[in-house]
Design a protein around this motif. Structure first.
Motif, mmCIF file in Angstrom:
data_model
loop_
_atom_site.group_PDB
_atom_site.id
_atom_site.type_symbol
_atom_site.label_atom_id
_atom_site.label_comp_id
_atom_site.label_asym_id
_atom_site.label_seq_id
_atom_site.Cartn_x
_atom_site.Cartn_y
_atom_site.Cartn_z
ATOM 1 N N SER A 174 0.821 -1.206 0.000
ATOM 2 C CA SER A 174 0.000 0.000 0.000
ATOM 3 C C SER A 174 0.856 1.257 0.000
ATOM 4 N N GLY A 175 0.660 2.087 -1.018
ATOM 5 C CA GLY A 175 1.412 3.337 -1.111
ATOM 6 C C GLY A 175 2.838 3.172 -1.570
ATOM 7 N N LYS A 176 3.298 1.938 -1.729
ATOM 8 C CA LYS A 176 4.652 1.678 -2.206
ATOM 9 C C LYS A 176 4.601 1.440 -3.713
ATOM 10 N N GLY A 177 5.773 1.500 -4.330
ATOM 11 C CA GLY A 177 5.834 1.215 -5.753
ATOM 12 C C GLY A 177 5.159 2.253 -6.618
ATOM 13 N N ILE A 208 -2.888 11.469 -13.602
ATOM 14 C CA ILE A 208 -3.248 11.794 -12.221
ATOM 15 C C ILE A 208 -4.622 12.459 -12.275
ATOM 16 N N TYR A 209 -5.609 11.760 -11.774
ATOM 17 C CA TYR A 209 -6.990 12.211 -11.907
ATOM 18 C C TYR A 209 -7.376 13.190 -10.799
ATOM 19 N N ASN A 210 -8.430 13.933 -11.065
ATOM 20 C CA ASN A 210 -9.004 14.848 -10.081
ATOM 21 C C ASN A 210 -9.952 14.043 -9.190
ATOM 22 N N LYS A 211 -9.368 13.336 -8.242
ATOM 23 C CA LYS A 211 -10.121 12.398 -7.406
ATOM 24 C C LYS A 211 -10.913 13.126 -6.328
ATOM 25 N N VAL A 212 -12.155 12.652 -6.109
ATOM 26 C CA VAL A 212 -12.961 13.198 -5.019
ATOM 27 C C VAL A 212 -13.309 12.141 -3.971
ATOM 28 N N GLU A 213 -13.299 10.858 -4.338
ATOM 29 C CA GLU A 213 -13.566 9.788 -3.383
ATOM 30 C C GLU A 213 -12.785 8.534 -3.776
ATOM 31 N N ASP A 214 -12.236 7.863 -2.770
ATOM 32 C CA ASP A 214 -11.695 6.509 -2.935
ATOM 33 C C ASP A 214 -12.725 5.530 -2.396
ATOM 34 N N PHE A 215 -13.006 4.492 -3.150
ATOM 35 C CA PHE A 215 -13.864 3.443 -2.617
ATOM 36 C C PHE A 215 -13.476 2.114 -3.260
ATOM 37 N N ALA A 216 -14.051 1.053 -2.770
ATOM 38 C CA ALA A 216 -13.749 -0.267 -3.313
ATOM 39 C C ALA A 216 -14.987 -1.136 -3.260
ATOM 40 N N LEU A 217 -15.048 -2.069 -4.174
ATOM 41 C CA LEU A 217 -16.029 -3.139 -4.120
ATOM 42 C C LEU A 217 -15.288 -4.394 -3.680
ATOM 43 N N GLU A 218 -15.795 -5.038 -2.638
ATOM 44 C CA GLU A 218 -15.159 -6.236 -2.104
ATOM 45 C C GLU A 218 -15.921 -7.467 -2.584
ATOM 46 N N PHE A 219 -15.166 -8.473 -3.011
ATOM 47 C CA PHE A 219 -15.755 -9.715 -3.505
ATOM 48 C C PHE A 219 -15.089 -10.899 -2.812
ATOM 49 N N TYR A 220 -15.752 -12.059 -2.926
ATOM 50 C CA TYR A 220 -15.162 -13.301 -2.420
ATOM 51 C C TYR A 220 -15.226 -14.349 -3.517
ATOM 52 N N SER A 221 -14.085 -14.991 -3.758
ATOM 53 C CA SER A 221 -13.993 -16.040 -4.772
ATOM 54 C C SER A 221 -13.967 -17.404 -4.082
ATOM 55 N N ASP A 222 -14.794 -18.337 -4.563
ATOM 56 C CA ASP A 222 -14.885 -19.650 -3.897
ATOM 57 C C ASP A 222 -13.980 -20.705 -4.528
ATOM 58 N N ASN A 238 -3.198 8.677 2.332
ATOM 59 C CA ASN A 238 -2.399 9.866 2.636
ATOM 60 C C ASN A 238 -1.838 10.477 1.357
ATOM 61 N N GLU A 239 -0.987 11.484 1.498
ATOM 62 C CA GLU A 239 -0.484 12.203 0.320
ATOM 63 C C GLU A 239 0.403 11.339 -0.571
ATOM 64 N N HIS A 240 0.876 10.199 -0.031
ATOM 65 C CA HIS A 240 1.711 9.308 -0.818
ATOM 66 C C HIS A 240 0.915 8.158 -1.438
ATOM 67 N N GLY A 241 -0.375 8.131 -1.203
ATOM 68 C CA GLY A 241 -1.210 7.066 -1.749
ATOM 69 C C GLY A 241 -1.341 5.865 -0.852
ATOM 70 N N ALA A 242 -0.766 5.903 0.365
ATOM 71 C CA ALA A 242 -0.855 4.779 1.288
ATOM 72 C C ALA A 242 -2.190 4.801 2.028
ATOM 73 N N TYR A 243 -2.689 3.628 2.356
ATOM 74 C CA TYR A 243 -3.957 3.491 3.071
ATOM 75 C C TYR A 243 -3.905 4.194 4.425
ATOM 76 N N ALA A 244 -4.989 4.915 4.765
ATOM 77 C CA ALA A 244 -5.064 5.608 6.058
ATOM 78 C C ALA A 244 -6.229 5.123 6.911
ATOM 79 N N GLY A 245 -7.386 4.865 6.285
ATOM 80 C CA GLY A 245 -8.518 4.441 7.094
ATOM 81 C C GLY A 245 -9.780 4.252 6.283
ATOM 82 N N ASN A 246 -10.806 3.719 6.928
ATOM 83 C CA ASN A 246 -12.088 3.412 6.305
ATOM 84 C C ASN A 246 -13.234 4.055 7.060
ATOM 85 N N LEU A 247 -14.261 4.436 6.346
ATOM 86 C CA LEU A 247 -15.521 4.813 6.973
ATOM 87 C C LEU A 247 -16.190 3.554 7.505
ATOM 88 N N LEU A 248 -16.660 3.594 8.744
ATOM 89 C CA LEU A 248 -17.474 2.529 9.304
ATOM 90 C C LEU A 248 -18.932 2.919 9.127
#
Length: 393
Positions: A174-177, A208-222, A238-248
């Protein structure tokens, strides 16, 4: 019996692809500090591999408040779990080798040939393929350009043509590479690209897009061809693209946030298309969670929004799933909050902030669910530099 193991360096280990890979000190520190995190998503008849003592004490305290069912397993006890189903954060040759040496039966671990197949499926290159196909289906509502680069000549040409872009390695944490290229193909960018091409064989470039929200769709593969939607993740970096937190929050509440920008029926169609794509790529070979990172972006110069349908595909457990499961299982109905991972360069600063949060946000728990307040999800000790916590209001 299931055995859970938090190895957040999994993507870095895939980049190395060796059985004797040693993670950087920061990744080892994170793995140790947050080792107990899986107790919040492990079910009955399960154990979490973590150091003893302070983790055992913390787990006893948490069991007084929450119906946590996992037990603690230490490294010397690994042979006791020889026949367990092992569920690391992510699979790679190094973690397989570690568990095998520790006493886990080889029959309970993925074969080297299967892990060799997993590696390209874990690469950022899969996002390139999926983005193109989704964009072709929904050109009005989507954005997302990826350029695959496998030589220095193309690297210089593409970067200079874009001038401002984001370069990414195929495998990284996360945020690396990531290389935020803001001034064209400079000498530092050239050196970085050369190293990545030597070590990993290719890289990608994207605007580099004009981002307003980060979100994800989570799936499970069987692993039997089926891929199922597992929930939403609305997260921050954060400013480097590394994960900081989630809305609960509930899936419905997160859907409402996304629907401010794109029609809900469009989101549902993109979700169905993504599920089909993932089933074709992963469904018959991989068992576990898949997180598709996405963005809401604003078109330049207009009040119009589009969705980037596949920034990355995380072929492993991820923090978005942890936050989703924690909210569903441990947050009181009607409450919302934040799930966060934080790093402090000085342990004293971490402990001071931890103490202040305890005083400022008293924890209220009713019937095994957080109504409000601050809750550390792992112990905070004199050795920590990372903490995981929730703050519910």
């Amino acid at each position: 019996m299931r055995l859970y193991f938090f190895n957040p360096d999994s993507d870095l280990a895939l980049a190395d692809n060796g059985t004797n890979y040693i993670a950087p000190a920061s990744a080892r520190r994170m793995a140790q500090d947050l080792a107990l995190l899986p107790v919040w998503y492990a079910g009955a008849d399960s154990a979490v591999l973590a150091p003893s003592a302070y983790n055992a004490d913390f787990l006893r305290q948490m069991r007084e408040l929450f119906p946590l069912q996992a037990v603690l397993a230490t490294e010397p006890e690994l042979p006791d779990y020889a026949g367990a189903e092992v569920l690391p954060w992510g699979w790679n040759p190094a973690v397989r080798s570690y568990l095998l040496r520790g006493g886990i039966c080889e029959s309970r671990l993925p074969a080297p040939r299967l892990l060799a197949a997993y590696r390209p499926l874990s690469s950022r290159l899969r996002a390139v393929e999926v983005t193109r196909r989704i964009r072709d289906c929904y050109p009005r509502y989507t954005c997302g350009e990826h350029y695959l680069i496998d030589n220095m000549a193309d690297c210089g040409r593409i970067v200079d043509a874009m001038h401002v872009c984001l370069l990414k390695t195929p495998w990284s944490g996360s945020g690396k590479g990531l290389n935020w290229c803001l001034h064209g193909f400079t000498e530092p960018v050239s050196r970085w690209c050369g190293r990545v091409l030597r070590e990993q064989g290719c890289l990608t470039a994207e605007p580099i897009y004009n981002k307003v929200e980060d979100f994800a769709l989570e799936f499970y593969s069987d692993g039997q061809g089926g891929v199922y939607f597992a929930g939403y993740s609305l997260f921050s970096t954060n400013e480097h693209g590394a994960y900081a937190g989630n809305l609960l929050a509930s899936d419905g509440q997160i859907e409402a946030v996304i629907a401010r920008y794109i029609p809900l029926d469009v989101l549902m169609r993109i979700r169905a298309s993504l599920r089909t794509e993932l089933a074709a790529i992963y469904g018959g070979i991989y068992i576990g969670y898949l997180g598709v990172d996405m963005m809401i972006c604003r078109r330049e110069g207009v009040e119009e929004y589009v969705v980037h349908p596949c920034v990355e595909i995380n072929m492993r457990m991820n923090m978005g799933v942890v936050a989703r499961l924690f909210y569903d299982n441990f947050v009181a109905s009607g409450s919302t909050g934040r799930f966060c991972i934080e790093y402090f360069p000085i342990n004293e600063a971490l402990r001071a902030r931890h103490g202040q949060d305890i005083r400022d946000y008293p924890l209220v728990v009713e019937n095994g669910r957080v109504v409000s307040g601050y809750l550390p999800l792992v112990p905070v000790t004199v050795r920590n530099f990372y903490r995981a916590y929730v703050l519910v209001r």
